[in-house]
Design an enzyme around this catalytic site. Structure first.
Site, PDB file in Angstrom:
ATOM      1  N   GLY A  72     -81.704  39.510 -44.154  1.00 17.11           N
ATOM      2  CA  GLY A  72     -81.092  39.195 -45.451  1.00 17.11           C
ATOM      3  C   GLY A  72     -80.787  37.715 -45.545  1.00 17.11           C
ATOM      4  O   GLY A  72     -80.912  36.974 -44.579  1.00 17.11           O
ATOM      5  N   MET A  89     -74.940  30.763 -47.147  1.00 20.09           N
ATOM      6  CA  MET A  89     -74.926  29.849 -46.004  1.00 20.09           C
ATOM      7  C   MET A  89     -76.243  29.831 -45.237  1.00 20.09           C
ATOM      8  O   MET A  89     -76.503  28.922 -44.474  1.00 20.09           O
ATOM      9  CB  MET A  89     -73.821  30.251 -45.024  1.00 20.09           C
ATOM     10  CG  MET A  89     -72.427  29.932 -45.491  1.00 20.09           C
ATOM     11  SD  MET A  89     -72.069  28.182 -45.427  1.00 20.09           S
ATOM     12  CE  MET A  89     -71.712  27.960 -43.689  1.00 20.09           C
ATOM     13  N   VAL A 120     -80.505  35.541 -42.230  1.00 23.02           N
ATOM     14  CA  VAL A 120     -80.221  36.317 -41.018  1.00 23.02           C
ATOM     15  C   VAL A 120     -81.473  37.070 -40.580  1.00 23.02           C
ATOM     16  O   VAL A 120     -82.173  37.676 -41.401  1.00 23.02           O
ATOM     17  CB  VAL A 120     -79.082  37.344 -41.257  1.00 23.02           C
ATOM     18  CG1 VAL A 120     -78.692  38.024 -39.949  1.00 23.02           C
ATOM     19  CG2 VAL A 120     -77.869  36.665 -41.871  1.00 23.02           C
ATOM     20  N   LYS A 145     -78.242  34.170 -37.253  1.00 17.05           N
ATOM     21  CA  LYS A 145     -78.004  33.568 -38.568  1.00 17.05           C
ATOM     22  C   LYS A 145     -78.318  32.082 -38.506  1.00 17.05           C
ATOM     23  O   LYS A 145     -77.715  31.343 -37.729  1.00 17.05           O
ATOM     24  CB  LYS A 145     -76.545  33.795 -38.998  1.00 17.05           C
ATOM     25  CG  LYS A 145     -76.257  33.273 -40.396  1.00 17.05           C
ATOM     26  CD  LYS A 145     -75.094  34.013 -41.028  1.00 17.05           C
ATOM     27  CE  LYS A 145     -75.081  33.810 -42.531  1.00 17.05           C
ATOM     28  NZ  LYS A 145     -74.304  34.822 -43.230  1.00 17.05           N
ATOM     29  N   ASP A 182     -63.557  35.837 -47.258  1.00 16.45           N
ATOM     30  CA  ASP A 182     -64.625  36.380 -48.110  1.00 16.45           C
ATOM     31  C   ASP A 182     -64.764  37.878 -47.852  1.00 16.45           C
ATOM     32  O   ASP A 182     -65.855  38.384 -47.635  1.00 16.45           O
ATOM     33  CB  ASP A 182     -65.943  35.647 -47.853  1.00 16.45           C
ATOM     34  CG  ASP A 182     -66.971  35.877 -48.968  1.00 16.45           C
ATOM     35  OD1 ASP A 182     -66.573  36.316 -50.070  1.00 16.45           O
ATOM     36  OD2 ASP A 182     -68.164  35.634 -48.737  1.00 16.45           O
TER      37      ASP A 182
END
Length: 283
Positions: free
Chosen positions: A18, A22, A25, A40, A135
Site C-alpha cells: 500500500g 509518507m 509499504v 516502509k 493519526d
C-alpha cells in the site's frame, strides 16, 4: 521497487502492500533475520519539503521501538540507502478495521467492545512510553482474521498536520496528509496534540464502529475540520438505538471539544468499556 528486487542489500521485495502520505509499504523478506517484514520507504519529496522531518521522525521511531505490546505493531529498524530512508516493521496478515466496517457496517456490540478494549490496551501502552500517535484512525488498525486480535500501526510515522484554508488536504509544509475525519479540534487548529488528542480520534473510531457512520461530514476536508472544531456530534443512539446508554455516554465524552472534559487516559476509558462489557455479558 520490482518483485524479487533486493533493497538495501538485506531485504528481498515480495510485493507492494500500500501507499500513504509518507511513503510506500512493501512485504519483504529480511535476509539477515530470515523472516517476512513490512518495509516502509519514505518519499524523498516529503522529506525535501520539510528538512526537520527526518530528525523528528528518527526521534519518534526511537520511542516507537520501545513499545512492546501485543496490540501494537512492532517497529524493528530504521535505515537509509541511496538517500531513501526506510523502516522495517512486524508483518501481519490482516485487514484494516476500516475495511471491516466498510464491508459490515456497525459491528455487533460484543465484537465492537472487544476491539475497542484492545485499542485502549495498545494506546495505553504507547502513552505510557511517552508516544502520542497523532493519526489514530481505523486505517491504522489491523485485525487478524483468525483471532480477531487488533494491532495499531504507524506509530512514530504520523505527523501533526496544520490546516491551510483553501487547500484540498491537510498538510505540514505542503506534503504530509492528515486525516480530517478523525482529527481532534486542537490539532486542526494547529495547537499541540497530547494523549487526549489520540483519545478524541479513538472516540471517532468508536462512533464509527458502533454506528457504521462518521460523526461529521462535509463537502470537502476543510468543512469536516470546521465541524470537528464547532459542531456537536450526533448522539450515537440516534443512529443505532440498540446501543447501551452507557456506551453512548462514553463515546460522547471522548468527543468533547475541550481536552480537559474528555477521558484523561486510555486506562480510564478502558475501565468504562470493561464495565459496559460485563453488564452486556450478564444480560
Amino acid at each position: 521497487l520490482g518483485r524479487r528486487q533486493l533493497f538495501a542489500v538485506r531485504y528481498r521485495v515480495l510485493r507492494p502492500l500500500g501507499k500513504g502520505g509518507m511513503g510506500v509499504v512493501y512485504r519483504a523478506r529480511d535476509r539477515q533475520l530470515d523472516e517476512v517484514v513490512a518495509l516502509k520507504l519514505l518519499r524523498p519529496e516529503a522529506l525535501a519539503a520539510d528538512p526537520s522531518l527526518l530528525e523528528r521522525f528518527k526521534q519518534e521511531l526511537k520511542l516507537a521501538r520501545r513499545i512492546t505490546h501485543r496490540n501494537v505493531l512492532r517497529t524493528h529498524d530504521f535505515g537509509e540507502t541511496g538517500g531513501v530512508p526506510y523502516i522495517s516493521m512486524e508483518y501481519v496478515d490482516g485487514v484494516t478495521l476500516k475495511e471491516v466496517v466498510h464491508s459490515r457496517g456497525a459491528l455487533p456490540l460484543g465484537v465492537g467492545l472487544s476491539i475497542a478494549k484492545q485499542m485502549c490496551h495498545g494506546l495505553g501502552a504507547a502513552h505510557a512510553g511517552g508516544v502520542v500517535h497523532r493519526d489514530i484512525k481505523p486505517h491504522n488498525m489491523l485485525i487478524l482474521p483468525e483471532t480477531a486480535e487488533l494491532k495499531i500501526m504507524d506509530f512514530g510515522i504520523s505527523r501533526v498536520s496544520s490546516v491551510e484554508p483553501g487547500s484540498a488536504g491537510l498538510t505540514t509544509a505542503g506534503t504530509v496528509m492528515g486525516t480530517p475525519d478523525y482529527m481532534p479540534p486542537e490539532q486542526a487548529q494547529g495547537r499541540p496534540a497530547d494523549f487526549r488528542s489520540d483519545l478524541y480520534s479513538l472516540a471517532v473510531v468508536l462512533f464509527e464502529i458502533f454506528t457504521g457512520k462518521l460523526p461529521f461530514k462535509g463537502d470537502n476536508p476543510m468543512a469536516v475540520v470546521v465541524a470537528h472544531i464547532q459542531q456537536p456530534p450526533p448522539r450515537p443512539r440516534s443512529l443505532n438505538p440498540k446501543l447501551p446508554p452507557e456506551l453512548e455516554s462514553a463515546i460522547v465524552k471522548g468527543l468533547q471539544k475541550d481536552p480537559a472534559k474528555r477521558w484523561q487516559s486510555a486506562d480510564e476509558l478502558l475501565l468504562a468499556l470493561s464495565a459496559i462489557s460485563a453488564k452486556a455479558e450478564a444480560a
